[in-house]
Design a protein around this motif. Structure first.
Motif, PDB file in Angstrom:
ATOM      1  N   TYR A 102       0.815  -1.220   0.000  1.00  0.00           N
ATOM      2  CA  TYR A 102       0.000   0.000   0.000  1.00  0.00           C
ATOM      3  C   TYR A 102       0.847   1.267   0.000  1.00  0.00           C
ATOM      4  O   TYR A 102       0.410   2.307  -0.489  1.00  0.00           O
ATOM      5  N   LYS A 148       1.377   1.687  -3.571  1.00  0.00           N
ATOM      6  CA  LYS A 148       0.148   2.189  -4.211  1.00  0.00           C
ATOM      7  C   LYS A 148       0.004   3.698  -3.998  1.00  0.00           C
ATOM      8  O   LYS A 148      -0.401   4.430  -4.896  1.00  0.00           O
ATOM      9  N   PHE A 149       0.360   4.142  -2.781  1.00  0.00           N
ATOM     10  CA  PHE A 149       0.312   5.582  -2.486  1.00  0.00           C
ATOM     11  C   PHE A 149       1.284   6.343  -3.383  1.00  0.00           C
ATOM     12  O   PHE A 149       0.946   7.395  -3.940  1.00  0.00           O
ATOM     13  N   ASP A 162       0.060   6.214  -7.188  1.00  0.00           N
ATOM     14  CA  ASP A 162      -1.217   6.896  -7.459  1.00  0.00           C
ATOM     15  C   ASP A 162      -1.913   6.312  -8.691  1.00  0.00           C
ATOM     16  O   ASP A 162      -2.565   7.017  -9.459  1.00  0.00           O
ATOM     17  N   ARG A 194      -4.272   6.887  -4.419  1.00  0.00           N
ATOM     18  CA  ARG A 194      -3.387   7.480  -3.402  1.00  0.00           C
ATOM     19  C   ARG A 194      -4.043   7.443  -2.018  1.00  0.00           C
ATOM     20  O   ARG A 194      -3.383   7.145  -1.018  1.00  0.00           O
ATOM     21  N   THR A 250      -6.395   5.297  -1.116  1.00  0.00           N
ATOM     22  CA  THR A 250      -6.414   3.869  -0.771  1.00  0.00           C
ATOM     23  C   THR A 250      -5.063   3.429  -0.224  1.00  0.00           C
ATOM     24  O   THR A 250      -4.982   2.728   0.791  1.00  0.00           O
ATOM     25  N   GLY A 251      -4.002   3.870  -0.901  1.00  0.00           N
ATOM     26  CA  GLY A 251      -2.658   3.521  -0.472  1.00  0.00           C
ATOM     27  C   GLY A 251      -2.324   4.073   0.907  1.00  0.00           C
ATOM     28  O   GLY A 251      -1.743   3.372   1.742  1.00  0.00           O
ATOM     29  N   ALA A 252      -2.722   5.335   1.159  1.00  0.00           N
ATOM     30  CA  ALA A 252      -2.430   5.970   2.452  1.00  0.00           C
ATOM     31  C   ALA A 252      -3.149   5.255   3.592  1.00  0.00           C
ATOM     32  O   ALA A 252      -2.539   4.929   4.625  1.00  0.00           O
TER      33      ALA A 252
END
Length: 235
Positions: free
Chosen positions: A33, A36-37, A40, A208, A210-212
């Motif tokens: 993740y 993923k952040f 983006d 972003r 979701t990743g955070a």
């Protein structure tokens, strides 16, 4: 204790922690993740790390659905209200289903299972199951926190003329309350992550975001799995 003894004790805890498959899974989840952040949702190295780590994590979860299946048929703690029992069992059923379906997704992503369309459909169903289990977890934690709050107030009245912070029962309940509060925050974040992965609100819950949320949720999971520090007697 000497510096070497302290170092040995710390390394022993690190080995104990990293020997847990669950701990390694959550560390990989933080990497997934976090990537993923950074990406983006855009192609590049970060997105490649996100995808490869996501696939690798599925191996850690092989047959893990048995854990929640066992919890589903296990008896509940005495005195637990029926609504919390039903929510808890629903969480176990949904999470077990998610983990079972996730194995089929892994077979599809590795090319063993050839039906790509069905793999994607099963993947979405599994994510909905995970989101449902996170919602159930959130409700269970809210209910349990309410019960703990009531018992803490009752205990405070009983310990009115004493130092409650020196009472072991009071300290234990406060610790449980803190643990459940952290679990509630994590479950709430996981709901946002599931919404992002399912693209139910793509304009608000971006890759972003979701990743955070997934990264912070993973760090909480890593913290929850930390082994308890042994009490070291002074020489």
């Amino acid at each position: 204790m000497s510096t070497l003894d302290v170092a040995r004790a710390e390394l022993a805890l690190a080995v104990l922690y990293l020997n847990k498959a669950e701990a390694r899974d959550k560390i990989c989840r933080a990497i997934q993740y976090g990537s993923k952040f950074l990406s983006d949702g855009q192609p590049g190295t970060a997105q490649n790390v996100d995808k490869s780590t996501s696939l690798a994590r599925k191996v850690f979860r092989l047959f893990k659905f048995i854990n929640d299946l066992h919890a589903l048929i296990s008896p509940n703690a005495p005195g637990t209200p029926l609504p919390l029992i039903l929510l808890g069992k629903s969480k176990n059923a949904l999470l077990s289903t998610f983990l079972f379906l996730d194995q089929i997704v892994w077979l599809g992503r590795t090319g063993i299972y050839k039906n790509k369309e069905r793999t994607e459909l099963i993947g979405r169903i599994s994510l909905f199951c995970w989101m449902g289990s996170s919602i159930c977890t959130t409700l269970v934690e809210i209910g349990e926190l309410g019960r703990l709050s009531g018992s803490l107030k009752k205990l405070e009245k009983e310990l009115k003329n004493t130092d409650k912070h020196k009472n072991e029962q009071y300290q234990s309940k406060v610790q449980k309350s803190n643990e459940r509060s952290l679990a509630l925050i994590k479950a709430g974040m996981d709901i946002v992550v599931a919404v992002g992965l399912l693209q139910l609100a793509p304009k608000k819950v971006t890759p972003r975001v979701t990743g955070a949320f997934g990264f912070v949720s993973s760090l909480i999971s890593c913290y929850q799995l930390l082994p308890s520090q042994p009490k070291i007697k002074a020489s």
